[in-house]
Design a protein around this motif. Structure first.
Motif, short mmCIF file in Angstrom:
data_model
loop_
_atom_site.label_atom_id
_atom_site.label_comp_id
_atom_site.label_asym_id
_atom_site.label_seq_id
_atom_site.Cartn_x
_atom_site.Cartn_y
_atom_site.Cartn_z
N ALA A 27 -4.33 -16.33 5.98
CA ALA A 27 -3.62 -15.47 5.03
C ALA A 27 -3.23 -14.14 5.68
CB ALA A 27 -4.48 -15.23 3.80
N ILE A 28 -3.98 -13.70 6.69
CA ILE A 28 -3.64 -12.52 7.49
C ILE A 28 -3.40 -12.99 8.91
CG2 ILE A 28 -4.41 -10.28 8.34
CD1 ILE A 28 -4.06 -10.27 5.33
N SER A 29 -2.25 -12.65 9.48
CA SER A 29 -1.92 -12.96 10.87
C SER A 29 -1.73 -11.65 11.64
CB SER A 29 -0.65 -13.80 10.96
OG SER A 29 -0.80 -15.05 10.33
N LEU A 30 -1.94 -11.70 12.94
CA LEU A 30 -1.81 -10.49 13.76
C LEU A 30 -0.54 -10.54 14.60
CD1 LEU A 30 -3.02 -7.78 14.72
CD2 LEU A 30 -4.22 -9.06 16.51
N VAL A 285 1.43 -8.79 -1.67
CA VAL A 285 2.38 -9.78 -1.15
C VAL A 285 1.80 -11.20 -1.21
CG1 VAL A 285 3.58 -8.12 0.34
CG2 VAL A 285 1.72 -9.50 1.30
N LEU A 286 0.47 -11.31 -1.24
CA LEU A 286 -0.18 -12.62 -1.28
C LEU A 286 -0.53 -13.06 -2.70
CD1 LEU A 286 -2.63 -12.01 1.70
CD2 LEU A 286 -0.72 -13.63 1.72
N ARG A 287 -0.16 -12.25 -3.69
CA ARG A 287 -0.73 -12.37 -5.04
C ARG A 287 -0.44 -13.69 -5.75
NH1 ARG A 287 3.98 -10.11 -4.97
NH2 ARG A 287 5.49 -10.31 -6.67
N ASP A 288 0.73 -14.28 -5.53
CA ASP A 288 1.11 -15.43 -6.36
C ASP A 288 1.24 -16.73 -5.58
OD1 ASP A 288 3.40 -14.93 -4.94
OD2 ASP A 288 4.62 -14.32 -6.66
N ALA A 294 0.45 -12.88 5.54
CA ALA A 294 0.93 -11.50 5.71
C ALA A 294 0.68 -11.11 7.17
CB ALA A 294 0.19 -10.56 4.78
N LEU A 295 1.75 -10.68 7.82
CA LEU A 295 1.69 -10.36 9.25
C LEU A 295 1.45 -8.86 9.41
CD1 LEU A 295 2.08 -11.35 12.17
CD2 LEU A 295 4.53 -11.00 11.86
N ILE A 296 0.33 -8.51 10.02
CA ILE A 296 0.00 -7.10 10.20
C ILE A 296 0.15 -6.69 11.66
CG2 ILE A 296 -1.60 -7.10 8.25
CD1 ILE A 296 -3.88 -6.98 10.51
N GLY A 297 0.39 -5.40 11.86
CA GLY A 297 0.26 -4.80 13.17
C GLY A 297 -0.98 -3.94 13.16
N ALA A 298 -1.49 -3.59 14.32
CA ALA A 298 -2.69 -2.76 14.37
C ALA A 298 -2.72 -1.98 15.67
CB ALA A 298 -3.94 -3.62 14.25
N ASN A 313 -9.87 -9.47 -2.91
CA ASN A 313 -9.31 -9.23 -4.24
C ASN A 313 -7.78 -9.32 -4.18
OD1 ASN A 313 -8.75 -8.52 -6.86
ND2 ASN A 313 -9.36 -6.39 -6.66
N THR A 314 -7.26 -10.52 -4.37
CA THR A 314 -5.80 -10.71 -4.34
C THR A 314 -5.22 -10.99 -5.73
OG1 THR A 314 -6.08 -13.06 -3.84
CG2 THR A 314 -5.79 -11.56 -1.96
N SER A 315 -6.03 -10.84 -6.77
CA SER A 315 -5.52 -11.04 -8.12
C SER A 315 -5.23 -9.69 -8.78
CB SER A 315 -6.51 -11.84 -8.97
OG SER A 315 -7.74 -11.14 -9.08
N PHE A 316 -4.20 -9.68 -9.60
CA PHE A 316 -3.78 -8.47 -10.31
C PHE A 316 -3.68 -8.76 -11.80
CE2 PHE A 316 -2.42 -7.76 -6.02
CZ PHE A 316 -2.42 -6.38 -5.82
N THR A 317 -4.04 -7.79 -12.60
CA THR A 317 -3.81 -7.92 -14.03
C THR A 317 -2.34 -7.62 -14.32
OG1 THR A 317 -4.24 -5.59 -14.53
CG2 THR A 317 -6.16 -7.08 -14.48
N PRO A 318 -1.81 -8.10 -15.43
CA PRO A 318 -0.43 -7.76 -15.80
C PRO A 318 -0.24 -6.24 -15.87
CG PRO A 318 -1.22 -9.56 -17.18
CD PRO A 318 -2.40 -9.07 -16.39
N GLU A 319 -1.27 -5.52 -16.31
CA GLU A 319 -1.17 -4.05 -16.41
C GLU A 319 -1.02 -3.43 -15.03
OE1 GLU A 319 -2.62 -5.79 -19.97
OE2 GLU A 319 -3.53 -5.91 -17.95
N GLU A 320 -1.79 -3.93 -14.05
CA GLU A 320 -1.69 -3.38 -12.69
C GLU A 320 -0.32 -3.66 -12.09
OE1 GLU A 320 -6.33 -3.68 -11.15
OE2 GLU A 320 -5.05 -5.45 -11.05
N LEU A 321 0.18 -4.86 -12.27
CA LEU A 321 1.51 -5.18 -11.75
C LEU A 321 2.57 -4.32 -12.42
CD1 LEU A 321 1.24 -9.07 -11.60
CD2 LEU A 321 1.24 -7.48 -9.66
#
Length: 330
Positions: A27-30, A285-288, A294-298, A313-321
């Motif tokens: 889910a996370i790539s470098l 970006v991973l939520r749904d 998701a490609l990150i730099g570091a 924690n990749t879930s969001f409430t409708p209120e947060e979105l």
């Protein structure tokens, strides 16, 4: 000291299938766009690569021109692969790309078969590899027939130089046309690499529908919007920040007072979720489930560790979105 990978690495990461293919990506790539070039400290790059793999990040994303100087990121990765990762090669997804300027003359950029095949040969030599797992066309070429560019991707798979092929920076109509040609050639497109973040949502306007219909996965770059979606700029631009330097990657005009005010509100929302802003941005970006990775730099190990924690924690409430949309004017 000989590197030995963490035995618990696969327990720490989520792996998602790329479209309707057999390929699974973390889910996370470098990405090695910055901070792995010849101007950078090798041991810092080595430490980041080791820590990423220990966290279950099995996918390392490169391109022919990554550095600086161009090509040097592949050379750095090749050295670390040879010295540290050779026993783990079959557990890794290594990708590279060609499409942007790499060498002078008429065959050093864009999408001709001559350029793409030559570039991949050079990339394999720099990394000391017999094949890459994914080879991308890095950007559409307005002048070369799409059939020629796609036939080059098909060719390198048949030559055994790549296992899978993908596209980057292609728009919806171009993506559909390219996918059709590749399918007819017998080498399907399995992955698309577009830019996407909560501040840059263009892929929601057509591209995601095309990818879903065609069975193509997606790995999104710049999910942190060039570092804006982190706590780095909450107090404005500091002298040691990327925005204060000569980089065209992030310009001072990208950080207006309005933008910084938005970032502060997003940061407060992230804190209420028990996350850093950067972690919330990755989670978003991973939520749904539409994004494969998701490609990150570091630039340091701690940034990779923070990114991996976003998966808790990749879930969001409708209120947060709704709050995120309201803050950003969507």
């Amino acid at each position: 000291m000989t590197y030995q990978a963490d035995n618990t690495r696969y327990e720490k990461m989520t792996y998602n299938r790329a479209g309707r293919s057999g390929l699974k990506l973390p889910a996370i790539s470098l990405g090695l766009w910055h901070n792995f070039g010849g101007i950078n400290v090798l041991e810092n790059g080595r430490a980041m690569l080791r820590r990423a793999f220990d966290l279950g990040i099995t996918h390392f994303d490169l391109a022919n021109n990554y550095g600086p100087p161009p090509g040097s990121a592949e050379e750095t990765f090749g050295r670390v692969l040879r010295e540290d990762f050779r026993p783990y090669r079959d557990e890794m997804i290594i990708s590279t790309k060609a499409g942007y300027y790499m060498w002078p003359g008429p065959y050093g950029e864009w999408g001709s078969k001559k350029y793409l095949v030559s570039s991949l040969d050079q990339s394999l030599k720099r990394m000391g590899l017999e094949y890459v797992d994914i080879f991308y066309h890095h950007r559409p070429d307005p002048d070369t027939p799409l059939e020629e560019t796609m036939s080059a991707l098909d060719l390198v798979v048949r030559q055994g130089k790549a296992l899978y092929v993908g596209l980057s920076n292609y728009r919806p109509k171009e993506t559909r046309a390219a996918a059709k040609i590749l399918k007819e050639l017998g080498t399907p497109c399995v992955i698309h690499q577009p830019n996407y973040s909560m501040m840059n949502r263009w892929i929601e306007e057509g591209l995601q529908d095309v990818l879903q219909e065609e069975g193509i996965g997606s790995i999104v770059f710049s999910p942190l919007e060039k570092g804006i979606l982190t706590d780095r700029y909450l107090g404005g631009i500091t002298p040691d920040s990327r925005a204060a330097g000569p980089s065209v990657f992030l310009r001072p005009e990208d950080l207006t007072e309005e933008r910084i005010a938005q970032v502060k509100r997003l940061n407060d929302l992230a804190a209420a979720r028990g996350q850093k802003l950067s972690q919330m941005a990755l989670s978003w970006v991973l939520r749904d489930g539409k994004v494969t990775s998701a490609l990150i730099g570091a630039s340091k190990v701690s940034q990779i560790e923070d990114a991996a924690l976003a998966l808790q924690n990749t879930s969001f409430t409708p209120e947060e979105l709704g709050q995120i949309d309201e803050i950003l004017g969507y």
